[in-house]
Design an enzyme around this catalytic site. Structure first.
Site, short mmCIF file in Angstrom:
data_model
loop_
_atom_site.label_atom_id
_atom_site.label_comp_id
_atom_site.label_asym_id
_atom_site.label_seq_id
_atom_site.Cartn_x
_atom_site.Cartn_y
_atom_site.Cartn_z
N ARG A 17 0.81 -1.22 0.00
CA ARG A 17 0.00 0.00 0.00
C ARG A 17 0.85 1.27 0.00
O ARG A 17 0.36 2.36 -0.26
CB ARG A 17 -0.96 -0.01 1.21
CG ARG A 17 -2.07 -1.03 1.07
CD ARG A 17 -2.80 -1.28 2.39
NE ARG A 17 -2.10 -2.20 3.26
CZ ARG A 17 -2.57 -2.64 4.44
NH1 ARG A 17 -3.73 -2.21 4.89
NH2 ARG A 17 -1.87 -3.49 5.17
N THR A 81 1.49 -12.46 9.83
CA THR A 81 2.21 -12.00 11.03
C THR A 81 2.58 -13.16 11.97
O THR A 81 3.64 -13.13 12.61
CB THR A 81 1.38 -10.96 11.80
OG1 THR A 81 0.04 -11.45 11.95
CG2 THR A 81 1.34 -9.64 11.07
N TYR A 350 30.20 30.99 2.47
CA TYR A 350 30.32 29.54 2.57
C TYR A 350 31.57 29.24 3.38
O TYR A 350 32.69 29.61 2.99
CB TYR A 350 30.43 28.88 1.19
CG TYR A 350 30.76 27.41 1.35
CD1 TYR A 350 29.88 26.56 2.00
CD2 TYR A 350 31.97 26.88 0.90
CE1 TYR A 350 30.19 25.22 2.21
CE2 TYR A 350 32.29 25.54 1.08
CZ TYR A 350 31.39 24.72 1.74
OH TYR A 350 31.70 23.40 1.95
#
Ligand code: UD1
Ligand code: MG
Length: 449
Positions: A17, A81, A350
């Site tokens: 799903r 399960t 930076y």
């Protein structure tokens, strides 16, 4: 007498799903894979033996289980399960104690709740199950209890009749019992059901058939949400974030707009910290006391020490260490660098693979040029140094204590303490040049018209 504890983590399901190439339980909540939340919960619940069950199609789960120091067992193919728990039987051979089954897709359960499940075993139940009452019971398995509230059996949604579907108390997936008994009962489970699967949940009815007691422990619906789809994943993330925001505020931090701050699973937030709206924390961030994180900042793998201020619009990447009372301003990125106490990098810079000394001031637009396409090199900036705006510091390079670099310099050589480094062309002014230029141009244009 408290028994030794083991845990079996079920994470071998296909997770169809989710519609993902990544196994379901490897998807993350707050930057940590769901299976790892279950493993941590097992540890916090006192399990010293943990077996993670993975499938042939989920080697990532095997790797995560091993990285977290658990034993792993493959279930192939996944047949339900109950079948999955049996895959851990060999690993737990000879284990004498209680076993708890946790689902790898149920990441929000707390150790306090699990300890109530173990309490039910100590209270005389042979099998204890964690249930809850969600607003919409949907497709969860239903917990069927008798008049005295004792658990009789669990019926899966697909196999349930109308009356059973109307039951609001549902199964979270957490189940505990004596290990020997659990495996014995699992041996009796069949796949005679709507899914043709071996259900772990059948163990309850089988225990009752032997005259043993089963208990349903009630948990909080916000904790036991099972993740089966991307929408569930987002809902679980939202629940976890809400819980974390509450905890952070309870510990004395101010969140101006809590719903817009996203924490990592291990974010540490000190006292009197202020976090402005729209801030994201990846894993591994520590904010010490009195830190201010201004809006629209992104932090991961870094520490911001006492009283420092960062942002707005700052990006702190792994191994950034921002010193006490230091200031990192807008549009500054810092990676694998240490900023000393009271150092300032206020604008558009930076700073990578660098060590910036205490009280140093880094001008706007400074870049540490740390990468030549092959190697990363270090920049060391001494205490109290002053880096002029728009300097390029080409690493490896050292700027001495108290030294200056002129604005716009490209610094390729070390600068001694207290020196000024200039590496840009000298300025020359041509007196009256602009007026002569304009006059000449005006004349030329006039002719051509
Ligand atoms: C399961 C329960 C249901 C409960 C719900 C709670 C059963 C039969 N049903 O349904 O009662 O209300 O969880 O969220 O237990 N897994 C394996 N191997 C398998 C099948 C599953 O390891 O063969 C793992 C999955 O990876 C997952 C967990 O077990 O972590 C639960 O599986 P899932 O398919 O999500 O079960 P649910 O339909 O949610
Ligand atoms: Mg599920």
């Amino acid at each position: 007498m408290p028994q030794p504890r083991a845990a079996v983590i079920l994470a071998a399901g296909l997770g169809t799903r989710m519609k993902s190439d990544l196994p379901k339980c490897a998807h993350s909540i707050a930057g940590r894979p769901m299976v790892q939340w279950a493993i941590d919960l097992a540890r916090q619940s006192g399990a010293d033996r943990i077996v993670t069950v993975y499938g042939r199609k989920s080697p990532q789960i095997d790797a995560l289980g091993q990285a977290a120091g658990t034993e792993t067992a493959m279930q192939d193919p996944p047949l339900g399960t109950g079948h999955a728990v049996r895959a851990a039987e060999d690993a737990l051979k000879g284990f004498d104690g209680d076993v708890i089954v946790l689902y790898g897709d149920t990441p929000l359960i707390t150790a306090g709740t699990v300890s109530r499940v173990f309490d039910a075993l100590e209270g005389g139940a042979a099998i204890a199950v964690l249930g809850f009452e969600p607003d919409a019971p949907g497709a969860y398995g239903r917990l069927i209890t008798n008049e005295s509230g004792e658990l009789e059996r669990i019926v899966e949604y697909k196999d349930a009749n109308e009356a059973e579907r109307a039951v609001r108390l549902v199964n979270s997936g957490v189940m505990a019992g004596n290990a020997k008994l659990m495996f014995e009962l699992l041996g009796e489970v069949t796949n005679d059901n709507a899914n043709k699967e071996y259900y772990l949940t059948d163990v309850v009815g089988l225990a009752r058939a032997r005259g043993l007691k089963a208990a349903a422990v009630r948990g909080d619906a916000g904790e036991v949400l099972g993740v089966n789809s991307r929408a569930d994943l987002a809902e679980a993330e939202a629940c976890w974030q809400a819980r974390k925001r509450e905890a952070v505020m309870a510990e004395g931090a101010t969140l101006i707009a809590p719903n817009t701050v996203w924490f990592g699973h291990d974010t540490v937030v000190g006292r009197d910290v202020v976090i402005e709206p729209n801030v994201f924390f990846g894993p591994g961030v520590t904010l010490e006391d009195n830190v201010v994180v201004r809006g629209f900042s992104h932090l991961e793998g870094c520490i911001v020490r006492q009283g420092a201020q960062v942002g707005p619009f700052v990006r702190l990447r792994p191994a950034a260490d921002i010193g006490a009372n230091a200031k990192v301003g807008n549009f500054v990125e810092v990676k694998k660098s240490t900023l000393g106490q009271d150092a300032k990098v206020s604008h558009l810079s930076y700073i990578g693979d660098a060590e910036v000394g205490a009280h140093a001031n880094i001008g706007a637009g400074t870049i540490t040029c740390n990468y030549d396409g092959y190697n990363k090199s270090r920049t060391v900036i001494g205490e109290g140094a002053f880096i002029g705006s728009n300097s390029s510091l080409v690493a490896p390079v050292r700027i001495g204590k108290g030294a200056y670099t002129g604005s716009g310099s490209v610094v390729t050589d070390d600068v001694p303490d207290d020196a000024l480094a200039l590496s840009r062309s000298r300025q020359s002014n041509k007196e009256g040049w602009a007026s002569r230029f304009r006059a000449a141009m005006a004349k030329r244009k006039g002719k051509s018209q």
